[in-house]
Design a protein around this motif. Sequence first.
Motif, PDB file in Angstrom:
ATOM      1  N   PHE A   1       0.899  -1.174   0.000  1.00  0.00           N
ATOM      2  CA  PHE A   1       0.000   0.000   0.000  1.00  0.00           C
ATOM      3  C   PHE A   1       0.922   1.204   0.000  1.00  0.00           C
ATOM      4  O   PHE A   1       1.561   1.512   1.006  1.00  0.00           O
ATOM      5  N   LEU A   2       1.023   1.845  -1.158  1.00  0.00           N
ATOM      6  CA  LEU A   2       1.923   2.995  -1.298  1.00  0.00           C
ATOM      7  C   LEU A   2       1.101   4.277  -1.413  1.00  0.00           C
ATOM      8  O   LEU A   2       0.196   4.373  -2.248  1.00  0.00           O
ATOM      9  N   ALA A   3       1.407   5.239  -0.581  1.00  0.00           N
ATOM     10  CA  ALA A   3       0.778   6.555  -0.690  1.00  0.00           C
ATOM     11  C   ALA A   3       1.783   7.515  -1.307  1.00  0.00           C
ATOM     12  O   ALA A   3       2.965   7.515  -0.931  1.00  0.00           O
ATOM     13  N   ILE A   4       1.308   8.307  -2.260  1.00  0.00           N
ATOM     14  CA  ILE A   4       2.170   9.322  -2.878  1.00  0.00           C
ATOM     15  C   ILE A   4       1.675  10.681  -2.405  1.00  0.00           C
ATOM     16  O   ILE A   4       0.499  11.014  -2.589  1.00  0.00           O
ATOM     17  N   ILE A   5       2.547  11.424  -1.767  1.00  0.00           N
ATOM     18  CA  ILE A   5       2.158  12.753  -1.280  1.00  0.00           C
ATOM     19  C   ILE A   5       3.080  13.800  -1.914  1.00  0.00           C
ATOM     20  O   ILE A   5       4.144  13.472  -2.442  1.00  0.00           O
ATOM     21  N   GLY A   6       2.651  15.049  -1.840  1.00  0.00           N
ATOM     22  CA  GLY A   6       3.466  16.131  -2.395  1.00  0.00           C
ATOM     23  C   GLY A   6       2.598  17.346  -2.619  1.00  0.00           C
ATOM     24  O   GLY A   6       1.367  17.230  -2.685  1.00  0.00           O
ATOM     25  N   PRO A   7       3.212  18.503  -2.741  1.00  0.00           N
ATOM     26  CA  PRO A   7       2.433  19.743  -2.933  1.00  0.00           C
ATOM     27  C   PRO A   7       1.676  19.765  -4.259  1.00  0.00           C
ATOM     28  O   PRO A   7       1.920  18.927  -5.128  1.00  0.00           O
ATOM     29  N   ASN A   8       0.795  20.724  -4.406  1.00  0.00           N
ATOM     30  CA  ASN A   8       0.083  20.908  -5.673  1.00  0.00           C
ATOM     31  C   ASN A   8       1.081  21.126  -6.803  1.00  0.00           C
ATOM     32  O   ASN A   8       2.037  21.877  -6.646  1.00  0.00           O
ATOM     33  N   GLY A   9       0.834  20.470  -7.901  1.00  0.00           N
ATOM     34  CA  GLY A   9       1.677  20.661  -9.077  1.00  0.00           C
ATOM     35  C   GLY A   9       3.024  19.962  -8.998  1.00  0.00           C
ATOM     36  O   GLY A   9       3.899  20.182  -9.829  1.00  0.00           O
TER      37      GLY A   9
ATOM     38  N   LYS B   1      -8.231  -0.647   3.217  1.00  0.00           N
ATOM     39  CA  LYS B   1      -7.484  -1.477   4.173  1.00  0.00           C
ATOM     40  C   LYS B   1      -7.867  -2.959   4.005  1.00  0.00           C
ATOM     41  O   LYS B   1      -7.000  -3.831   3.975  1.00  0.00           O
ATOM     42  N   ARG B   2      -9.176  -3.217   3.867  1.00  0.00           N
ATOM     43  CA  ARG B   2      -9.637  -4.611   3.683  1.00  0.00           C
ATOM     44  C   ARG B   2      -9.075  -5.193   2.384  1.00  0.00           C
ATOM     45  O   ARG B   2      -8.603  -6.321   2.343  1.00  0.00           O
ATOM     46  N   LEU B   3      -9.100  -4.397   1.311  1.00  0.00           N
ATOM     47  CA  LEU B   3      -8.599  -4.871   0.018  1.00  0.00           C
ATOM     48  C   LEU B   3      -7.094  -5.137   0.105  1.00  0.00           C
ATOM     49  O   LEU B   3      -6.582  -6.098  -0.463  1.00  0.00           O
ATOM     50  N   HIS B   4      -6.413  -4.282   0.831  1.00  0.00           N
ATOM     51  CA  HIS B   4      -4.978  -4.452   1.049  1.00  0.00           C
ATOM     52  C   HIS B   4      -4.711  -5.745   1.813  1.00  0.00           C
ATOM     53  O   HIS B   4      -3.790  -6.498   1.487  1.00  0.00           O
ATOM     54  N   GLN B   5      -5.563  -6.022   2.803  1.00  0.00           N
ATOM     55  CA  GLN B   5      -5.399  -7.266   3.573  1.00  0.00           C
ATOM     56  C   GLN B   5      -5.629  -8.492   2.694  1.00  0.00           C
ATOM     57  O   GLN B   5      -5.112  -9.560   2.967  1.00  0.00           O
ATOM     58  N   GLN B   6      -6.412  -8.301   1.613  1.00  0.00           N
ATOM     59  CA  GLN B   6      -6.629  -9.408   0.663  1.00  0.00           C
ATOM     60  C   GLN B   6      -5.506  -9.459  -0.387  1.00  0.00           C
ATOM     61  O   GLN B   6      -5.645 -10.071  -1.427  1.00  0.00           O
ATOM     62  N   ASN B   7      -4.431  -8.728  -0.128  1.00  0.00           N
ATOM     63  CA  ASN B   7      -3.230  -8.722  -0.974  1.00  0.00           C
ATOM     64  C   ASN B   7      -3.347  -7.911  -2.267  1.00  0.00           C
ATOM     65  O   ASN B   7      -2.573  -8.107  -3.203  1.00  0.00           O
ATOM     66  N   LEU B   8      -4.341  -7.020  -2.340  1.00  0.00           N
ATOM     67  CA  LEU B   8      -4.401  -6.112  -3.484  1.00  0.00           C
ATOM     68  C   LEU B   8      -3.301  -5.055  -3.298  1.00  0.00           C
ATOM     69  O   LEU B   8      -3.119  -4.546  -2.191  1.00  0.00           O
ATOM     70  N   THR B   9      -2.592  -4.763  -4.376  1.00  0.00           N
ATOM     71  CA  THR B   9      -1.590  -3.699  -4.328  1.00  0.00           C
ATOM     72  C   THR B   9      -2.320  -2.371  -4.519  1.00  0.00           C
ATOM     73  O   THR B   9      -3.124  -2.238  -5.445  1.00  0.00           O
ATOM     74  N   ILE B  10      -2.055  -1.417  -3.648  1.00  0.00           N
ATOM     75  CA  ILE B  10      -2.762  -0.139  -3.724  1.00  0.00           C
ATOM     76  C   ILE B  10      -1.760   1.008  -3.824  1.00  0.00           C
ATOM     77  O   ILE B  10      -0.797   1.075  -3.046  1.00  0.00           O
TER      78      ILE B  10
END
Length: 270
Positions: free
Chosen positions: A35-43, A187-196
Amino acid sequence: MNNQITVIELEHVFFAYQKHLILEDVSLKVQKGEFLAIIGPNGAGKTTLLKLMLGLLKPQKGNIYLFGKPVAMWDKIKNRIGYVPQTATIDASFPINVEEFVMTGRYGILRGTMRPQKKDWQIVAKVLEEVGIAEIKHRQIGELSGGQRQKMLIARALAGEPEVLVLDEPMTAIDPESMEGIYELLKRLHQQNLTIITVSHDVGVVAQYSDNIACVNRKVVKHGRPEEVLREEVLTAMYGKEAAFFHHGPIPHIVVQAESEPCFPRKKED
Ligand SMILES: Nc1ncnc2c1ncn2[C@@H]1O[C@H](COP(=O)(O)OP(=O)(O)OP(=O)(O)O)[C@@H](O)[C@H]1O
Protein backbone atom coordinates in the motif's frame (compact mmCIF):
# COMPACT_ATOMS: atom_id res chain seq x y z
CA MET A 1 4.20 -7.80 3.05
CA ASN A 2 4.45 -11.45 2.18
CA ASN A 3 6.56 -11.67 -0.95
CA GLN A 4 8.78 -9.47 -3.02
CA ILE A 5 7.34 -9.49 -6.52
CA THR A 6 7.78 -6.11 -8.17
CA VAL A 7 4.58 -5.01 -9.91
CA ILE A 8 5.69 -1.55 -11.05
CA GLU A 9 9.22 -0.27 -11.48
CA LEU A 10 10.45 3.11 -12.68
CA GLU A 11 14.12 3.49 -13.57
CA HIS A 12 15.58 6.97 -13.88
CA VAL A 13 12.43 8.38 -15.44
CA PHE A 14 12.32 11.94 -16.82
CA PHE A 15 9.09 13.52 -18.04
CA ALA A 16 8.35 16.98 -19.47
CA TYR A 17 5.18 18.56 -20.84
CA GLN A 18 6.53 20.47 -23.82
CA LYS A 19 9.69 22.04 -22.38
CA HIS A 20 8.62 22.01 -18.74
CA LEU A 21 10.37 19.31 -16.82
CA ILE A 22 7.85 17.80 -14.39
CA LEU A 23 9.60 14.67 -13.16
CA GLU A 24 13.33 14.29 -12.92
CA ASP A 25 15.27 11.06 -12.43
CA VAL A 26 12.47 9.21 -10.67
CA SER A 27 13.22 5.65 -9.61
CA LEU A 28 10.61 3.77 -7.63
CA LYS A 29 9.54 0.18 -7.06
CA VAL A 30 6.14 -1.01 -5.93
CA GLN A 31 5.94 -4.55 -4.58
CA LYS A 32 2.98 -6.92 -4.79
CA GLY A 33 0.65 -6.40 -1.85
CA GLU A 34 2.13 -3.01 -0.97
CA PHE A 35 0.00 0.00 0.00
CA LEU A 36 1.92 3.00 -1.30
CA ALA A 37 0.78 6.55 -0.69
CA ILE A 38 2.17 9.32 -2.88
CA ILE A 39 2.16 12.75 -1.28
CA GLY A 40 3.47 16.13 -2.39
CA PRO A 41 2.43 19.74 -2.93
CA ASN A 42 0.08 20.91 -5.67
CA GLY A 43 1.68 20.66 -9.08
CA ALA A 44 4.49 18.43 -7.80
CA GLY A 45 3.93 15.82 -10.52
CA LYS A 46 1.93 13.17 -8.61
CA THR A 47 -0.81 12.69 -11.23
CA THR A 48 1.83 12.71 -13.95
CA LEU A 49 3.67 9.96 -12.09
CA LEU A 50 0.49 7.84 -11.90
CA LYS A 51 -0.19 8.36 -15.60
CA LEU A 52 3.32 7.19 -16.41
CA MET A 53 2.78 4.08 -14.28
CA LEU A 54 -0.44 3.38 -16.21
CA GLY A 55 1.15 3.89 -19.62
CA LEU A 56 -1.08 6.93 -20.34
CA LEU A 57 2.05 9.04 -20.73
CA LYS A 58 5.45 8.04 -22.09
CA PRO A 59 8.66 9.20 -20.44
CA GLN A 60 11.22 11.09 -22.51
CA LYS A 61 13.95 9.21 -20.72
CA GLY A 62 14.12 6.17 -18.46
CA ASN A 63 12.26 2.85 -18.27
CA ILE A 64 8.99 1.74 -16.72
CA TYR A 65 8.10 -1.91 -16.14
CA LEU A 66 4.69 -3.28 -15.32
CA PHE A 67 4.75 -6.83 -13.95
CA GLY A 68 8.33 -6.95 -15.27
CA LYS A 69 7.28 -6.03 -18.83
CA PRO A 70 8.38 -2.90 -20.73
CA VAL A 71 5.74 -0.44 -22.01
CA ALA A 72 5.62 -1.94 -25.52
CA MET A 73 4.15 -5.15 -24.04
CA TRP A 74 1.49 -3.55 -21.84
CA ASP A 75 -1.54 -4.00 -24.04
CA LYS A 76 -2.36 -7.42 -22.63
CA ILE A 77 -1.59 -6.61 -19.01
CA LYS A 78 -3.25 -3.19 -18.63
CA ASN A 79 -6.43 -4.90 -17.41
CA ARG A 80 -4.55 -5.99 -14.33
CA ILE A 81 -4.63 -2.40 -13.09
CA GLY A 82 -7.73 -0.53 -11.90
CA TYR A 83 -7.58 3.27 -12.06
CA VAL A 84 -9.66 5.85 -10.25
CA PRO A 85 -8.74 9.19 -11.86
CA GLN A 86 -8.81 12.50 -10.00
CA THR A 87 -11.23 14.06 -12.42
CA ALA A 88 -13.34 11.54 -14.25
CA THR A 89 -15.43 12.94 -17.04
CA ILE A 90 -18.86 11.42 -16.61
CA ASP A 91 -21.74 12.52 -18.78
CA ALA A 92 -24.34 12.80 -16.02
CA SER A 93 -27.15 12.91 -18.58
CA PHE A 94 -26.16 9.54 -20.03
CA PRO A 95 -29.11 7.26 -19.25
CA ILE A 96 -27.43 4.45 -17.34
CA ASN A 97 -27.70 3.48 -13.70
CA VAL A 98 -24.97 2.85 -11.14
CA GLU A 99 -24.89 -0.90 -11.70
CA GLU A 100 -24.53 -0.51 -15.46
CA PHE A 101 -21.82 2.13 -15.02
CA VAL A 102 -19.83 -0.16 -12.69
CA MET A 103 -20.13 -2.94 -15.29
CA THR A 104 -18.15 -0.75 -17.73
CA GLY A 105 -15.15 -1.57 -15.52
CA ARG A 106 -15.34 -5.12 -16.94
CA TYR A 107 -15.42 -4.08 -20.59
CA GLY A 108 -11.66 -4.51 -20.95
CA ILE A 109 -12.11 -8.16 -19.92
CA LEU A 110 -15.32 -8.68 -21.89
CA ARG A 111 -13.71 -7.77 -25.22
CA GLY A 112 -14.88 -10.40 -27.68
CA THR A 113 -17.78 -11.84 -25.66
CA MET A 114 -19.43 -8.37 -25.71
CA ARG A 115 -22.45 -8.95 -23.46
CA PRO A 116 -21.95 -9.32 -19.70
CA GLN A 117 -22.72 -12.80 -18.45
CA LYS A 118 -24.27 -13.88 -15.13
CA LYS A 119 -20.81 -14.16 -13.59
CA ASP A 120 -20.05 -10.53 -14.56
CA TRP A 121 -23.25 -9.28 -12.87
CA GLN A 122 -22.34 -11.31 -9.78
CA ILE A 123 -18.92 -9.65 -9.63
CA VAL A 124 -20.53 -6.21 -10.02
CA ALA A 125 -23.04 -7.02 -7.24
CA LYS A 126 -20.19 -8.08 -4.93
CA VAL A 127 -18.22 -4.90 -5.63
CA LEU A 128 -21.26 -2.66 -5.10
CA GLU A 129 -21.82 -4.37 -1.74
CA GLU A 130 -18.14 -4.02 -0.80
CA VAL A 131 -18.03 -0.32 -1.61
CA GLY A 132 -21.35 0.27 0.17
CA ILE A 133 -23.51 1.49 -2.72
CA ALA A 134 -25.61 -1.62 -3.41
CA GLU A 135 -28.77 0.15 -2.26
CA ILE A 136 -28.43 2.81 -4.96
CA LYS A 137 -27.54 0.45 -7.81
CA HIS A 138 -30.66 1.36 -9.81
CA ARG A 139 -30.19 5.10 -9.45
CA GLN A 140 -29.27 7.11 -12.56
CA ILE A 141 -25.63 8.25 -12.51
CA GLY A 142 -26.70 11.90 -12.76
CA GLU A 143 -28.52 11.69 -9.42
CA LEU A 144 -25.57 10.96 -7.14
CA SER A 145 -23.86 13.03 -4.46
CA GLY A 146 -20.13 13.71 -4.81
CA GLY A 147 -19.30 10.94 -2.34
CA GLN A 148 -21.59 8.39 -4.00
CA ARG A 149 -20.10 9.27 -7.37
CA GLN A 150 -16.59 8.72 -6.04
CA LYS A 151 -17.56 5.35 -4.56
CA MET A 152 -19.09 4.39 -7.91
CA LEU A 153 -15.76 5.21 -9.61
CA ILE A 154 -13.90 3.05 -7.12
CA ALA A 155 -16.43 0.26 -7.69
CA ARG A 156 -15.91 0.52 -11.45
CA ALA A 157 -12.14 0.14 -11.00
CA LEU A 158 -12.67 -2.90 -8.73
CA ALA A 159 -15.14 -4.51 -11.13
CA GLY A 160 -12.25 -5.37 -13.45
CA GLU A 161 -10.80 -7.52 -10.60
CA PRO A 162 -7.47 -5.71 -10.74
CA GLU A 163 -4.26 -6.84 -9.07
CA VAL A 164 -3.27 -3.23 -8.59
CA LEU A 165 -5.61 -0.38 -7.68
CA VAL A 166 -4.38 3.12 -8.51
CA LEU A 167 -6.28 6.07 -7.04
CA ASP A 168 -5.66 9.76 -7.61
CA GLU A 169 -6.93 11.71 -4.60
CA PRO A 170 -9.88 9.38 -4.02
CA MET A 171 -11.31 11.43 -1.17
CA THR A 172 -12.12 14.51 -3.23
CA ALA A 173 -15.76 15.53 -2.59
CA ILE A 174 -16.25 12.86 0.06
CA ASP A 175 -17.63 13.69 3.51
CA PRO A 176 -15.49 12.65 6.53
CA GLU A 177 -17.72 9.68 7.42
CA SER A 178 -17.65 8.20 3.93
CA MET A 179 -13.93 8.96 3.78
CA GLU A 180 -13.26 6.72 6.74
CA GLY A 181 -15.43 4.04 5.13
CA ILE A 182 -13.39 4.21 1.94
CA TYR A 183 -10.07 4.03 3.77
CA GLU A 184 -11.41 1.02 5.70
CA LEU A 185 -12.41 -0.54 2.37
CA LEU A 186 -8.89 0.08 1.00
CA LYS A 187 -7.48 -1.48 4.17
CA ARG A 188 -9.64 -4.61 3.68
CA LEU A 189 -8.60 -4.87 0.02
CA HIS A 190 -4.98 -4.45 1.05
CA GLN A 191 -5.40 -7.27 3.57
CA GLN A 192 -6.63 -9.41 0.66
CA ASN A 193 -3.23 -8.72 -0.97
CA LEU A 194 -4.40 -6.11 -3.48
CA THR A 195 -1.59 -3.70 -4.33
CA ILE A 196 -2.76 -0.14 -3.72
CA ILE A 197 -1.17 3.08 -4.93
CA THR A 198 -2.92 6.26 -3.92
CA VAL A 199 -2.17 9.94 -4.23
CA SER A 200 -3.37 11.84 -1.18
CA HIS A 201 -3.16 15.23 0.46
CA ASP A 202 -4.28 13.71 3.72
CA VAL A 203 -0.81 13.04 5.06
CA GLY A 204 -1.87 12.12 8.59
CA VAL A 205 -4.49 9.62 7.46
CA VAL A 206 -2.39 7.81 4.86
CA ALA A 207 0.22 7.26 7.56
CA GLN A 208 -2.23 4.92 9.30
CA TYR A 209 -3.02 2.86 6.22
CA SER A 210 0.07 2.75 4.01
CA ASP A 211 3.13 0.49 4.16
CA ASN A 212 5.22 3.09 2.41
CA ILE A 213 5.02 6.73 1.44
CA ALA A 214 6.73 8.41 -1.50
CA CYS A 215 7.13 12.18 -1.20
CA VAL A 216 7.17 13.60 -4.70
CA ASN A 217 8.23 17.07 -5.62
CA ARG A 218 9.61 16.81 -9.14
CA LYS A 219 11.91 14.14 -7.70
CA VAL A 220 11.17 11.40 -5.22
CA VAL A 221 12.29 13.44 -2.25
CA LYS A 222 11.89 10.56 0.19
CA HIS A 223 10.48 7.03 -0.03
CA GLY A 224 10.09 4.67 2.88
CA ARG A 225 7.96 3.64 5.82
CA PRO A 226 5.62 6.34 7.23
CA GLU A 227 7.70 6.81 10.37
CA GLU A 228 10.84 7.35 8.26
CA VAL A 229 9.18 9.73 5.83
CA LEU A 230 6.78 11.78 7.92
CA ARG A 231 9.43 13.74 9.70
CA GLU A 232 9.22 17.43 10.20
CA GLU A 233 12.42 18.19 8.29
CA VAL A 234 11.32 16.13 5.25
CA LEU A 235 7.87 17.74 5.11
CA THR A 236 9.13 21.26 5.70
CA ALA A 237 11.63 20.77 2.86
CA MET A 238 8.82 19.57 0.61
CA TYR A 239 5.86 21.77 1.53
CA GLY A 240 7.68 24.80 2.83
CA LYS A 241 7.03 26.63 6.05
CA GLU A 242 3.26 26.74 5.52
CA ALA A 243 2.97 23.12 6.57
CA ALA A 244 1.54 22.77 10.06
CA PHE A 245 2.45 19.93 12.37
CA PHE A 246 0.56 18.52 15.31
CA HIS A 247 2.39 15.76 17.09
CA HIS A 248 0.44 12.98 18.74
CA GLY A 249 2.20 9.68 19.39
CA PRO A 250 4.96 8.12 17.28
CA ILE A 251 3.59 9.32 13.92
CA PRO A 252 2.78 13.01 13.81
CA HIS A 253 -0.67 14.02 12.75
CA ILE A 254 0.08 16.46 9.99
CA VAL A 255 -2.05 19.01 8.24
CA VAL A 256 -0.56 20.40 5.10
CA GLN A 257 -2.09 23.28 3.25
CA ALA A 258 -3.50 21.90 0.04
CA GLU A 259 -2.74 25.17 -1.69
CA SER A 260 0.95 25.23 -0.79
CA GLU A 261 3.16 25.92 -3.77
CA PRO A 262 5.74 23.50 -5.13
CA CYS A 263 9.12 24.17 -3.55
CA PHE A 264 11.17 23.65 -6.67
CA PRO A 265 11.96 26.71 -8.75
CA ARG A 266 9.57 27.39 -11.63
CA LYS A 267 9.89 29.72 -14.56
CA LYS A 268 7.47 32.64 -14.53
CA GLU A 269 5.42 31.34 -17.46
CA ASP A 270 4.55 28.18 -15.43
N1 LIG B 1 -1.44 18.08 -20.04
C1 LIG B 1 -0.61 18.96 -19.51
N2 LIG B 1 0.07 19.86 -20.27
C2 LIG B 1 0.93 20.74 -19.74
N3 LIG B 1 1.21 20.84 -18.42
C3 LIG B 1 0.56 19.98 -17.60
C4 LIG B 1 -0.37 19.01 -18.10
N4 LIG B 1 -0.85 18.29 -17.04
C5 LIG B 1 -0.24 18.80 -15.95
N5 LIG B 1 0.60 19.79 -16.27
C6 LIG B 1 1.45 20.56 -15.35
O1 LIG B 1 2.39 19.65 -14.79
C7 LIG B 1 2.63 19.96 -13.43
C8 LIG B 1 2.39 18.72 -12.59
O2 LIG B 1 1.01 18.39 -12.66
P1 LIG B 1 0.39 17.14 -11.89
O3 LIG B 1 -1.07 17.15 -12.16
O4 LIG B 1 1.16 15.92 -12.21
O5 LIG B 1 0.69 17.55 -10.36
P2 LIG B 1 0.04 17.02 -9.02
O6 LIG B 1 1.16 16.83 -8.06
O7 LIG B 1 -0.82 15.84 -9.28
O8 LIG B 1 -0.85 18.26 -8.59
P3 LIG B 1 -2.20 18.37 -7.72
O9 LIG B 1 -1.87 17.96 -6.33
O10 LIG B 1 -2.53 19.82 -7.81
O11 LIG B 1 -3.24 17.49 -8.37
C9 LIG B 1 1.73 21.14 -13.09
O12 LIG B 1 2.49 22.32 -13.18
C10 LIG B 1 0.67 21.10 -14.17
O13 LIG B 1 0.18 22.38 -14.43
